[in-house]
Design an enzyme around this catalytic site. Structure first.
Site, mmCIF file in Angstrom:
data_model
loop_
_atom_site.group_PDB
_atom_site.id
_atom_site.type_symbol
_atom_site.label_atom_id
_atom_site.label_comp_id
_atom_site.label_asym_id
_atom_site.label_seq_id
_atom_site.Cartn_x
_atom_site.Cartn_y
_atom_site.Cartn_z
ATOM 1 C CD GLU A 102 -2.459 1.284 2.668
ATOM 2 O OE1 GLU A 102 -4.050 1.556 2.621
ATOM 3 O OE2 GLU A 102 -2.735 0.413 3.531
ATOM 4 C CE LYS A 159 -8.442 1.298 2.848
ATOM 5 N NZ LYS A 159 -8.067 1.728 3.641
ATOM 6 C CB CYS A 216 -4.954 -1.597 4.447
ATOM 7 S SG CYS A 216 -4.591 -0.894 6.262
#
Length: 519
Positions: free
Chosen positions: A270, A335, A389
């Site tokens: 990330e 995301k 994440c």
């Protein structure tokens, strides 16, 4: 103390004569000890003992007392279980130690309200039985995935990842595992109260988990395994976003990747590229060309500025993304679930004084939410369902993304929480998602825990923490679907709602009388 616990577990009204401070302290301590059932401690039996003590202290309590006891349990649960937030707030958020602890206490107080309302409902509307306590527990775990944007952490089911009860995960998901855990916890109290018949369902549930473990929903495809290299750059968080260190970061990752070209897939974690794609077009073109020359796919985390969407919206739209390029590879995943105080600051203007260092960091405060139902990444003929994440904490989101995928892939940067339990709790959730969906999980992180996790949720390979290293593996693509991937959380949520409905309809009249007499 022994006489107190005898009174605590007894259905006798004598319990009401005990000073309220005793059950209050037990609730607080039992909540605080729950997180030690999870990674990296793995004292799984605490996940049974902790809710068992809460169930016991609620016996014959008024709804008002139950609310306070539930809040004490929830406060202890979140203050200890999520104390890893201290590192990100104090060390990297440039906030004083006192204010950092105060913020965690406020968070714990707010999150503790979940358990407070759960226990109030339990004592106000339902009979005292595991068949009402466990369903309420599950429904409130589910509520934590969407209330206040969601903070789905510290679920009871995670304590049994890779052990004993996780056979239920590919059938009905982590909530089903939690349901069984809480039934066993309550059954323990009932058995100590000499209600021996509760030993039968407890035994059946344990045997059922062992039997479920034998069911094979998925199998490897005939295609050759995918050779994968995960690049762990170990960039210190206090340097990661400094302008003068950005090029150095690219050099570190490029150097680590130099000997990996020719592998099927190379993954950077990330935000391993600490620049927008618009800032480094030549670098991205060069990496794409190198990947194509080497017959490799390259997947990286990168902040992405969607220029066309920004023009349409009239404001800049930045996304935390995973980008795939290289040989026979493409895709961009944005995301969907952002971290409050991590990727955007609620009421940022009012909170500037609290988190001064985060206000000027786009990685902390400037991202927009990606749209639903995004396509998987395509890597050399394989579909990779992506998660960035924190998103792996959401069971149904991962399940939706995993539809028609061959692998699951997640990139993360847990450097915010180095040296705490946070990264290990996070990894444990990744394991559960792999088990639920029957797919290998590819996990690349900046500082750890970088790992390959198989379709049974087992860690097959793991890179050392806080080191610059490369983790290599050969991963089989899987085919077939688990029952959970087909039907989602609906069965366990429906069962929980049904049990509560039946409990409310057929509750003993003394429940209502008891409530009226104590209002």
């Amino acid at each position: 103390m022994r006489s107190y616990f005898e009174k605590l577990l007894s259905p006798s009204p004598r319990q009401q004569a005990l000073p309220f401070i005793f059950p209050l302290l037990i609730a607080l301590i039992s909540g605080a000890m729950f997180s030690f059932a999870l990674a990296p401690y793995y004292f799984w039996w605490l996940a049974i003992l902790s809710p068992a003590l809460l169930y016991a202290v609620l016996r014959q309590r008024s709804p008002r007392q139950a609310f306070v006891l539930g809040w004490a349990y929830g406060f202890g649960l979140w203050f200890v279980g999520a104390f890893w937030l201290y590192t990100s707030i104090h060390v990297y958020g440039d906030t004083s130690a006192v204010v950092s602890v105060l913020m965690i206490a406020i968070m714990a107080a707010v999150m503790g309200l979940f358990t407070a309302f759960q226990t109030w409902l339990y004592r106000r509307f339902f009979p005292e039985t595991p068949l009402t306590f466990a369903p309420l527990w599950v429904l409130f775990e589910w509520a934590k995935t969407w209330v206040f944007t969601g903070f789905p952490w510290l679920f009871a089911g995670y304590a049994f990842t890779e052990r004993l009860l996780d056979g239920y995960a590919p059938l009905f998901g982590v909530y089903a595992v939690s349901f069984v855990v809480i039934i066993l916890a309550c059954a323990l109290v009932e058995i100590l109260n000499r209600r021996w018949f509760w030993a039968i369902p407890a035994l059946l549930l344990v045997v059922g988990a062992w039997t479920a473990e034998k069911i094979q929903f998925v199998q490897p495809k005939a295609a050759k395994p995918l050779s994968v290299s995960l690049i762990q750059g170990n960039i210190p968080q206090n340097l990661k976003w400094l302008t003068e260190y950005q090029i150095k970061t690219l050099e570190i990752y490029s150097k680590l990747t130099r000997n990996e070209w020719g592998r099927d897939l190379i993954v950077w974690p990330e935000s391993s590229i600490p620049l927008f794609q618009t800032d480094i077009p030549e670098f991205l073109k060069a990496m794409d060309a190198q990947a194509k020359r080497s017959d490799s796919a390259w997947v990286t985390g990168i902040p992405y500025w969607d220029i066309s969407a920004s023009r349409a919206a009239g404001e800049p739209l930045y996304y935390n993304t995973i980008m795939a390029s290289g040989f026979e590879s493409e895709g961009l995943y944005k995301k969907q679930r952002l971290v409050p105080f991590g990727e955007y600051i609620p009421l940022s203007g009012a909170l500037k004084w609290v988190l001064p260092a985060m206000q000027n960091d786009v990685s902390m405060s400037g991202f927009s939410r990606g749209e639903d139902n995004q396509k998987p990444l395509v890597v050399k003929g394989h579909a990779l369902a992506a998660a960035v994440c924190y998103e792996v904490a959401y069971p149904n989101l991962t399940r939706r993304n995993a539809t028609n995928s061959d692998f699951l892939i997640t990139v993360s940067n847990d450097a915010w929480f180095t040296g705490t339990a946070g990264p290990w709790q996070h990894l444990q959730m990744v394991q559960m998602r792999a088990k639920e969906n029957g797919r290998w999980f590819i996990r690349a992180t900046n500082t750890g825990v970088t790992a390959f996790i198989d379709h049974q949720g087992h860690i097959v390979q793991q890179a050392p923490l806080d080191q610059r290293t490369v983790l290599r593996g050969e991963l089989p693509a899987m085919q077939g679907q688990t029952l959970y991937s087909r039907i989602s959380d609906y069965p366990i949520l429906f069962l929980s709602a049904l049990l509560l409905l039946l409990g409310w309809i057929y509750r003993p009249r003394k429940v209502d009388i008891s409530f009226k007499s104590r209002r």
